[in-house]
Motif scaffolding. Structure first.
Motif, PDB file in Angstrom:
ATOM      1  N   GLY A 162       4.206 -22.133   5.592  1.00 38.55           N
ATOM      2  CA  GLY A 162       5.091 -20.490   6.513  1.00 38.55           C
ATOM      3  C   GLY A 162       5.245 -19.973   5.800  1.00 38.55           C
ATOM      4  N   ALA A 163       5.742 -19.892   4.728  1.00 32.41           N
ATOM      5  CA  ALA A 163       5.978 -18.821   4.353  1.00 32.41           C
ATOM      6  C   ALA A 163       4.522 -18.031   3.557  1.00 32.41           C
ATOM      7  CB  ALA A 163       6.874 -18.701   3.033  1.00 32.41           C
ATOM      8  N   ALA A 164       4.072 -18.741   3.046  1.00 33.84           N
ATOM      9  CA  ALA A 164       2.182 -18.155   2.800  1.00 33.84           C
ATOM     10  C   ALA A 164       1.929 -17.256   3.843  1.00 33.84           C
ATOM     11  CB  ALA A 164       1.736 -18.829   1.942  1.00 33.84           C
ATOM     12  N   PHE A 165       1.779 -17.890   5.090  1.00 36.47           N
ATOM     13  CA  PHE A 165       1.075 -17.647   5.915  1.00 36.47           C
ATOM     14  C   PHE A 165       1.729 -15.955   6.833  1.00 36.47           C
ATOM     15  CE2 PHE A 165      -1.547 -21.141   6.596  1.00 36.47           C
ATOM     16  CZ  PHE A 165      -2.347 -20.744   7.026  1.00 36.47           C
ATOM     17  N   ALA A 166       3.377 -16.260   6.572  1.00 30.60           N
ATOM     18  CA  ALA A 166       3.590 -14.869   7.286  1.00 30.60           C
ATOM     19  C   ALA A 166       3.662 -14.162   5.938  1.00 30.60           C
ATOM     20  CB  ALA A 166       5.449 -15.248   6.874  1.00 30.60           C
ATOM     21  N   CYS A 167       3.058 -13.712   4.699  1.00 29.26           N
ATOM     22  CA  CYS A 167       2.701 -12.729   3.911  1.00 29.26           C
ATOM     23  C   CYS A 167       1.595 -12.056   4.624  1.00 29.26           C
ATOM     24  CB  CYS A 167       3.074 -13.407   2.456  1.00 29.26           C
ATOM     25  SG  CYS A 167       5.017 -13.469   2.174  1.00 29.26           S
ATOM     26  N   ALA A 168       1.084 -13.486   4.545  1.00 28.21           N
ATOM     27  CA  ALA A 168      -0.639 -12.780   5.264  1.00 28.21           C
ATOM     28  C   ALA A 168      -0.661 -12.313   6.027  1.00 28.21           C
ATOM     29  CB  ALA A 168      -1.570 -13.993   5.250  1.00 28.21           C
ATOM     30  N   ALA A 169       0.363 -12.113   7.280  1.00 30.47           N
ATOM     31  CA  ALA A 169       0.266 -12.110   8.333  1.00 30.47           C
ATOM     32  C   ALA A 169       0.975 -10.755   8.530  1.00 30.47           C
ATOM     33  CB  ALA A 169       1.244 -12.400   8.881  1.00 30.47           C
ATOM     34  N   LEU A 170       1.888 -10.132   7.415  1.00 27.38           N
ATOM     35  CA  LEU A 170       2.532  -8.669   7.616  1.00 27.38           C
ATOM     36  C   LEU A 170       1.066  -8.368   6.543  1.00 27.38           C
ATOM     37  CD1 LEU A 170       6.050  -9.619   5.960  1.00 27.38           C
ATOM     38  CD2 LEU A 170       4.793  -9.051   8.523  1.00 27.38           C
ATOM     39  N   ALA A 171       0.219  -8.547   5.483  1.00 30.48           N
ATOM     40  CA  ALA A 171      -0.563  -8.191   5.225  1.00 30.48           C
ATOM     41  C   ALA A 171      -1.523  -7.451   5.765  1.00 30.48           C
ATOM     42  CB  ALA A 171      -1.063  -8.662   3.688  1.00 30.48           C
ATOM     43  N   PHE A 172      -1.602  -8.384   6.918  1.00 32.94           N
ATOM     44  CA  PHE A 172      -2.438  -8.604   7.615  1.00 32.94           C
ATOM     45  C   PHE A 172      -2.404  -6.804   8.578  1.00 32.94           C
ATOM     46  CE2 PHE A 172      -4.622  -9.833  12.118  1.00 32.94           C
ATOM     47  CZ  PHE A 172      -5.542  -9.825  11.890  1.00 32.94           C
ATOM     48  N   HIS A 173      -1.585  -7.431   9.409  1.00 36.39           N
ATOM     49  CA  HIS A 173      -1.081  -6.568  10.249  1.00 36.39           C
ATOM     50  C   HIS A 173      -0.744  -4.994   9.768  1.00 36.39           C
ATOM     51  CE1 HIS A 173      -1.303  -8.541  13.632  1.00 36.39           C
ATOM     52  NE2 HIS A 173      -0.402  -9.518  13.014  1.00 36.39           N
ATOM     53  N   THR A 174      -0.848  -5.113   7.794  1.00 36.70           N
ATOM     54  CA  THR A 174      -0.243  -3.529   7.363  1.00 36.70           C
ATOM     55  C   THR A 174      -1.842  -2.731   7.223  1.00 36.70           C
ATOM     56  OG1 THR A 174       1.031  -4.178   6.315  1.00 36.70           O
ATOM     57  CG2 THR A 174      -0.264  -2.241   5.256  1.00 36.70           C
ATOM     58  N   GLY A 175      -3.045  -4.014   7.029  1.00 35.38           N
ATOM     59  CA  GLY A 175      -4.040  -2.955   6.620  1.00 35.38           C
ATOM     60  C   GLY A 175      -4.542  -2.690   8.369  1.00 35.38           C
ATOM     61  N   VAL A 176      -4.676  -3.426   9.426  1.00 36.74           N
ATOM     62  CA  VAL A 176      -5.254  -2.658  10.699  1.00 36.74           C
ATOM     63  C   VAL A 176      -4.725  -1.941  11.168  1.00 36.74           C
ATOM     64  CG1 VAL A 176      -4.367  -3.970  13.414  1.00 36.74           C
ATOM     65  CG2 VAL A 176      -5.032  -5.252  11.605  1.00 36.74           C
ATOM     66  N   TYR A 177      -3.269  -0.983  10.893  1.00 38.18           N
ATOM     67  CA  TYR A 177      -2.165  -0.270  11.006  1.00 38.18           C
ATOM     68  C   TYR A 177      -3.153   0.710  10.419  1.00 38.18           C
ATOM     69  CZ  TYR A 177       1.063   3.731  10.668  1.00 38.18           C
ATOM     70  OH  TYR A 177       0.732   5.658  11.132  1.00 38.18           O
ATOM     71  N   PHE A 178      -3.725   1.277   8.973  1.00 35.95           N
ATOM     72  CA  PHE A 178      -4.294   2.101   7.707  1.00 35.95           C
ATOM     73  C   PHE A 178      -5.511   2.216   8.427  1.00 35.95           C
ATOM     74  CE2 PHE A 178      -1.091   1.834   4.813  1.00 35.95           C
ATOM     75  CZ  PHE A 178       0.024   2.796   4.599  1.00 35.95           C
ATOM     76  N   LEU A 179      -6.374   1.044   8.623  1.00 39.05           N
ATOM     77  CA  LEU A 179      -7.874   0.919   9.552  1.00 39.05           C
ATOM     78  C   LEU A 179      -8.144   1.766  10.111  1.00 39.05           C
ATOM     79  CD1 LEU A 179      -9.795  -1.715   7.348  1.00 39.05           C
ATOM     80  CD2 LEU A 179      -9.507   0.736   6.810  1.00 39.05           C
ATOM     81  N   GLN A 180      -7.400   0.650  11.692  1.00 40.74           N
ATOM     82  CA  GLN A 180      -7.753   1.549  13.683  1.00 40.74           C
ATOM     83  C   GLN A 180      -6.269   1.917  14.025  1.00 40.74           C
ATOM     84  OE1 GLN A 180      -8.996  -2.290  14.739  1.00 40.74           O
ATOM     85  NE2 GLN A 180      -9.950  -3.033  12.899  1.00 40.74           N
ATOM     86  N   GLY A 181      -5.346   1.931  13.076  1.00 35.45           N
ATOM     87  CA  GLY A 181      -4.093   2.648  13.649  1.00 35.45           C
ATOM     88  C   GLY A 181      -3.556   2.543  14.709  1.00 35.45           C
TER      89      GLY A 181
END
Length: 503
Positions: A283-302
């Protein structure tokens, strides 16, 4: 890219085209989410109560930020603008009824401010020991009053805030929410949190499964890089951010092999998200992965998911997670139907949410339409503006009449070629746009200079001459990125004198 030379061929100072924020509020939210995650991992109190306080406090601060950053001024303009979308109230980009059943109320700007205050103060009030259940119930209702008025606004009409009401409802029904210090491991005290996790896991998994289904239907792997490349290129027009952010987007568009890795990992992340229910470590691993995933979405797609969506992800880092506990919670909910009102309501709400999540349709049909949009708003990624791609004179589902464009207080330009739209997407395009004859379809609320129109037509012709294999051609990709920047340069130079008639 703009060559930085004047008319005599001499070097000139580079012109700053993208005046938006490079990082924006979402990065601040990320910096806030990480300490909250660390605190919850080391909490010595009831984890359900710890999560509820962290979640509600974070959402309250984010709500106030977005409201005063742009949603407040947006609604004052929107409610009096008389544009076509302002003639309704509801949820989602189309302003649908609440849960498909209840009509949304119409609020004045002052009443909308009051709804924001009620939502914010009830969220903060739930963090104190006095009547947290009552405060959560008030926040649940206030959410619908607030967001149903600004469904057209960025950070309001999309997916970013959709997890909030369900999470508030489950926490209000939780038997353990009023006990701050007692650690409990029984199903009776944990089922509400398990139901929240099931909804989140189903949402991610449903998104991944529909991408796989699309890959099979169109016989083209979603994670081959070209889809993410098209999404990022679209964002370069409509949500470029600042200069640094635009440069990241330009690099990504020209590196399709890196996008293959990013898209494939994203797909695996979504499909495998239910594994986060197995243990605290996963759960903690997927939580960290989700934060990284959505950070990438913000930078690339806004798109900003960090300020309202991601706080619920912290729930997966709580101790005590297991398949057995989640399954026991489901059994408890099914067995209690008709016997325990709170548990029955939570179980039915979760079942309906999971069904909706697993029947989603991803907006991808193999070939992306040649349609782009630009606005004269440097802060387009921030709160308080309409999505420039969704609402358009060419959109059959989210129709914005051409005569409404001059009512906007900033420049808008939408252009492209829609006569070759894939048949699966034609239902979203107005018939007259599908049958348009000419080199380019163009809508604008200002006089379009000749140099800008010529550059836009060149962009359309370049895209029409391109084939799928050109998505891997570095020379042609660089040509498209350079031409996109030239179009933006001419757009920024164009005067904002509202025209009586658009092209």
């Amino acid at each position: 890219m703009h060559d930085g030379k004047d008319g005599n061929g001499k070097a000139s100072a580079p012109e700053r085209l993208h005046r938006g924020r490079n990082f924006g509020a979402p990065v601040l939210w990320l910096l806030g989410l990480i300490p909250l995650l660390a605190r919850m991992l080391h909490a010595k109190v009831n984890p359900a109560r710890s999560f509820q306080c962290c979640y509600c406090a974070f959402i309250a601060v984010s709500l106030c930020w977005n409201h005063f950053e742009g949603h407040r001024s947006f609604y004052r303009w929107f409610s009096s603008s008389k544009i076509e979308p302002s003639q309704k109230r509801g949820l989602g980009h189309a302003g649908e009824r609440i849960y498909g059943l209840l009509p949304a109320p119409w609020l004045s700007p002052l009443q909308h401010d009051a709804a924001c205050a009620a939502l914010c103060f009830s969220l903060l009030g739930s963090c104190f020991c006095w009547a947290p259940r009552l405060c959560l119930g008030v926040a649940f209702l206030a959410w619908f009053f607030y967001y149903s008025q600004i469904f057209c606004a960025t950070k309001a009409g999309g997916h970013g805030s959709t997890l909030i009401p369900g999470t508030l409802l489950m926490m209000a029904l939780s038997p353990a929410i009023e006990d701050t210090y007692t650690w409990k491991d029984s199903v009776e005290d944990w089922w509400a949190l398990d139901f929240i996790k099931l909804q989140v896991a189903a949402t991610y998994c449903g998104s991944g499964l529909c991408k796989i289904a699309g890959s099979l239907y169109f016989r083209q792997f979603w994670g081959n890089g070209t889809t993410l490349q098209a999404y990022t290129f679209d964002a370069m027009w409509s949500r470029p951010g600042g200069e640094f952010t635009w440069q990241l987007q330009a690099i990504a568009v020209q590196c399709p092999r890196a996008l293959v890795l990013a898209a494939t990992l994203s797909l695996l992340f979504e499909v495998c998200f239910p594994l986060a229910l197995k243990s605290q470590e996963l759960g903690a691993a997927f939580a960290c992965a989700a934060l990284a995933f959505h950070t990438g979405v913000y930078f690339l797609q806004g798109f900003d998911f960090l300020s309202q969506w991601c706080p619920v992800i912290l729930l997966f880092a709580l101790p005590g997670a297991s398949w057995q506990m989640t399954w026991a919670s489901l059994q408890e909910g099914a067995a209690s139907l008709g016997l325990d009102l709170g548990l029955s309501l939570a179980f039915l709400y979760t079942a309906c949410s999971m069904f909706v999540s697993l029947t989603m349709v991803d907006v991808w049909y193999g070939e992306m339409p040649r349609w782009w949009s630009m606005t004269g708003v440097p802060e387009q990624r921030e709160a308080g503006f309409m999505d420039p791609l969704i609402y358009s004179p060419a959109n059959a589902k989210h129709y914005l009449p051409e005569e409404d464009l001059p009512k906007f207080p900033y420049k808008i330009l939408q252009f492209g070629y829609l006569s070759q739209v894939p048949k699966e997407l034609q239902k979203f395009v107005r018939p007259e746009c599908l049958q348009h004859e000419g080199p380019m379809l163009l809508f604008a609320n200002f006089p379009v200079p000749k140099e800008l129109k010529d550059a836009l037509e060149k962009m359309v012709h370049l895209s029409l001459r391109s084939s799928p294999k050109d998505a891997w051609d570095s020379k042609k990709l660089r040509e498209m990125v350079d031409l996109q920047r030239l179009c933006r340069l001419h757009f920024e130079r164009a005067e904002h004198r509202l025209s009586k008639k658009t092209d």
